[in-house]
Scaffold this motif. Structure first.
Motif, PDB file in Angstrom:
ATOM      1  N   GLY A  18       0.816  -1.210   0.000  1.00  0.00           N
ATOM      2  CA  GLY A  18       0.000   0.000   0.000  1.00  0.00           C
ATOM      3  C   GLY A  18       0.846   1.255   0.000  1.00  0.00           C
ATOM      4  O   GLY A  18       0.590   2.199  -0.759  1.00  0.00           O
ATOM      5  N   MET A  19       1.889   1.280   0.838  1.00  0.00           N
ATOM      6  CA  MET A  19       2.767   2.441   0.892  1.00  0.00           C
ATOM      7  C   MET A  19       3.572   2.599  -0.393  1.00  0.00           C
ATOM      8  O   MET A  19       3.865   3.716  -0.826  1.00  0.00           O
ATOM      9  CB  MET A  19       3.709   2.334   2.096  1.00  0.00           C
ATOM     10  CG  MET A  19       3.019   2.497   3.448  1.00  0.00           C
ATOM     11  SD  MET A  19       2.039   4.024   3.562  1.00  0.00           S
ATOM     12  CE  MET A  19       3.309   5.268   3.284  1.00  0.00           C
ATOM     13  N   LEU A  20       3.929   1.483  -1.009  1.00  0.00           N
ATOM     14  CA  LEU A  20       4.628   1.550  -2.294  1.00  0.00           C
ATOM     15  C   LEU A  20       3.720   2.169  -3.351  1.00  0.00           C
ATOM     16  O   LEU A  20       4.167   2.972  -4.173  1.00  0.00           O
ATOM     17  CB  LEU A  20       5.066   0.147  -2.724  1.00  0.00           C
ATOM     18  CG  LEU A  20       5.909   0.048  -3.996  1.00  0.00           C
ATOM     19  CD1 LEU A  20       7.224   0.813  -3.831  1.00  0.00           C
ATOM     20  CD2 LEU A  20       6.200  -1.411  -4.339  1.00  0.00           C
ATOM     21  N   LYS A 148      16.481  -1.007  16.564  1.00  0.00           N
ATOM     22  CA  LYS A 148      17.172   0.284  16.638  1.00  0.00           C
ATOM     23  C   LYS A 148      17.038   1.044  15.316  1.00  0.00           C
ATOM     24  O   LYS A 148      16.939   2.273  15.301  1.00  0.00           O
ATOM     25  CB  LYS A 148      18.646   0.084  16.979  1.00  0.00           C
ATOM     26  CG  LYS A 148      19.419   1.388  17.129  1.00  0.00           C
ATOM     27  CD  LYS A 148      20.869   1.133  17.461  1.00  0.00           C
ATOM     28  CE  LYS A 148      21.622   2.451  17.658  1.00  0.00           C
ATOM     29  NZ  LYS A 148      21.555   3.321  16.467  1.00  0.00           N
ATOM     30  N   THR A 149      17.036   0.296  14.217  1.00  0.00           N
ATOM     31  CA  THR A 149      16.898   0.923  12.905  1.00  0.00           C
ATOM     32  C   THR A 149      15.563   1.640  12.788  1.00  0.00           C
ATOM     33  O   THR A 149      15.461   2.650  12.084  1.00  0.00           O
ATOM     34  CB  THR A 149      17.025  -0.131  11.793  1.00  0.00           C
ATOM     35  OG1 THR A 149      18.285  -0.789  11.903  1.00  0.00           O
ATOM     36  CG2 THR A 149      16.928   0.505  10.410  1.00  0.00           C
ATOM     37  N   CYS A 150      14.538   1.140  13.470  1.00  0.00           N
ATOM     38  CA  CYS A 150      13.229   1.795  13.449  1.00  0.00           C
ATOM     39  C   CYS A 150      13.337   3.232  13.962  1.00  0.00           C
ATOM     40  O   CYS A 150      12.735   4.154  13.397  1.00  0.00           O
ATOM     41  CB  CYS A 150      12.231   1.010  14.295  1.00  0.00           C
ATOM     42  SG  CYS A 150      11.766  -0.598  13.612  1.00  0.00           S
ATOM     43  N   LYS A 155      13.585   9.110  12.685  1.00  0.00           N
ATOM     44  CA  LYS A 155      14.270  10.398  12.790  1.00  0.00           C
ATOM     45  C   LYS A 155      14.568  10.983  11.410  1.00  0.00           C
ATOM     46  O   LYS A 155      14.469  12.198  11.203  1.00  0.00           O
ATOM     47  CB  LYS A 155      15.570  10.239  13.583  1.00  0.00           C
ATOM     48  CG  LYS A 155      15.352   9.922  15.061  1.00  0.00           C
ATOM     49  CD  LYS A 155      16.663   9.652  15.782  1.00  0.00           C
ATOM     50  CE  LYS A 155      16.435   9.276  17.241  1.00  0.00           C
ATOM     51  NZ  LYS A 155      17.704   8.949  17.939  1.00  0.00           N
ATOM     52  N   LEU A 156      14.914  10.115  10.452  1.00  0.00           N
ATOM     53  CA  LEU A 156      15.176  10.586   9.092  1.00  0.00           C
ATOM     54  C   LEU A 156      13.895  11.097   8.447  1.00  0.00           C
ATOM     55  O   LEU A 156      13.900  12.149   7.780  1.00  0.00           O
ATOM     56  CB  LEU A 156      15.779   9.454   8.257  1.00  0.00           C
ATOM     57  CG  LEU A 156      16.129   9.786   6.802  1.00  0.00           C
ATOM     58  CD1 LEU A 156      17.148  10.925   6.749  1.00  0.00           C
ATOM     59  CD2 LEU A 156      16.658   8.557   6.077  1.00  0.00           C
ATOM     60  N   PHE A 196      12.317   3.592   4.501  1.00  0.00           N
ATOM     61  CA  PHE A 196      11.282   3.110   5.406  1.00  0.00           C
ATOM     62  C   PHE A 196      10.574   1.894   4.813  1.00  0.00           C
ATOM     63  O   PHE A 196      10.230   0.957   5.540  1.00  0.00           O
ATOM     64  CB  PHE A 196      10.272   4.209   5.706  1.00  0.00           C
ATOM     65  CG  PHE A 196       9.416   3.928   6.908  1.00  0.00           C
ATOM     66  CD1 PHE A 196       9.839   4.311   8.173  1.00  0.00           C
ATOM     67  CD2 PHE A 196       8.200   3.262   6.778  1.00  0.00           C
ATOM     68  CE1 PHE A 196       9.056   4.028   9.295  1.00  0.00           C
ATOM     69  CE2 PHE A 196       7.426   2.980   7.889  1.00  0.00           C
ATOM     70  CZ  PHE A 196       7.846   3.363   9.148  1.00  0.00           C
ATOM     71  N   LEU A 197      10.361   1.910   3.507  1.00  0.00           N
ATOM     72  CA  LEU A 197       9.762   0.753   2.845  1.00  0.00           C
ATOM     73  C   LEU A 197      10.662  -0.472   2.976  1.00  0.00           C
ATOM     74  O   LEU A 197      10.184  -1.587   3.199  1.00  0.00           O
ATOM     75  CB  LEU A 197       9.498   1.073   1.371  1.00  0.00           C
ATOM     76  CG  LEU A 197       8.334   2.027   1.090  1.00  0.00           C
ATOM     77  CD1 LEU A 197       8.295   2.406  -0.386  1.00  0.00           C
ATOM     78  CD2 LEU A 197       7.008   1.394   1.499  1.00  0.00           C
TER      79      LEU A 197
END
Length: 214
Positions: A18-20, A148-150, A155-156, A196-197
């Motif tokens: 959906g986000m794609l 942690k990557t989340c 933040k990005l 994020f995807l």
């Protein structure tokens, strides 16, 4: 969720697609050939399948309804005039010539600006809740590194979206660097979305079929 149950992340996979779909922006004569509302519907259905695992997914689903409603107004946009900037993504030739587009409502400046601010705020809240939801499940299956990557991806997203909003609003003040900053933060926002995807895809693979160990 019962202790002996495994996580079913088919909903997160649907949310990914959906986000794609939302990320694809193809317009002909101002008409969106891939309406974002379709992508948000997929997100809403997907999050409905996994919201029982974490309340943050439920909050993200509610915000997806808001984003879907906002996207309806942008299905059709009047083509930007030469030397103007619109929410469709046309770059201005000068920062003192601004014509934000309110989609089906036309070139109503105050409404277009309001929709832009509300849209970015809703987008930030959505990604924030998605990040927390995925982080919590990743911690439950023991994947601390990806958890942690989340935080990093959120933040990005936040930096790029706030920077883009500030750059666009600076065009009202005829700031000399408005065009340059808008382009820079626009590219950064796109990169943040792609990353994020990728995170959603990796999180699904890490969580799917696993039992909670924490």
């Amino acid at each position: 969720m019962e202790e002996n149950k495994t996580f079913d992340m088919s909903g997160l996979k649907l949310g990914f697609w959906g986000m794609l779909f939302v990320a694809v922006n193809i317009r002909i004569m101002g008409f969106d050939l891939a309406p974002d509302v379709i992508g948000y519907i997929l997100v809403i259905v997907g999050l409905g399948r996994i919201e029982a695992y974490d309340d943050h997914f439920s909050a993200a689903k509610k915000m997806a309804f808001v984003l879907a409603a906002l996207s309806l107004a942008n299905i059709v946009q009047a083509p930007a005039q030469p030397g103007s900037i619109s929410s469709a993504g046309a770059w201005p030739s000068s920062p003192d010539s601004v014509a934000f587009n309110a989609g089906i409502f036309g070139g109503i400046l105050w409404l277009a600006t309001l929709m832009m601010v509300v849209g970015i705020a809703a987008n930030l809240y959505f990604f924030y809740q998605m990040s927390l939801g995925m982080k919590n499940l990743l911690l439950q299956v023991g994947d601390e590194s990806l958890a942690k990557t989340c935080d990093d991806r959120w933040k990005l997203i936040m930096a790029s979206e706030i920077g883009l909003l500030a750059a666009l609003l600076s065009a009202f003040l005829a700031a000399p660097l408005a065009i340059f900053l808008t382009m820079i933060f626009g590219i950064l926002a796109l990169v943040a979305l792609v990353l994020f995807l990728v995170l959603m895809h990796r999180a699904r693979k890490s969580i799917d079929g696993k039992e909670r160990i924490v």
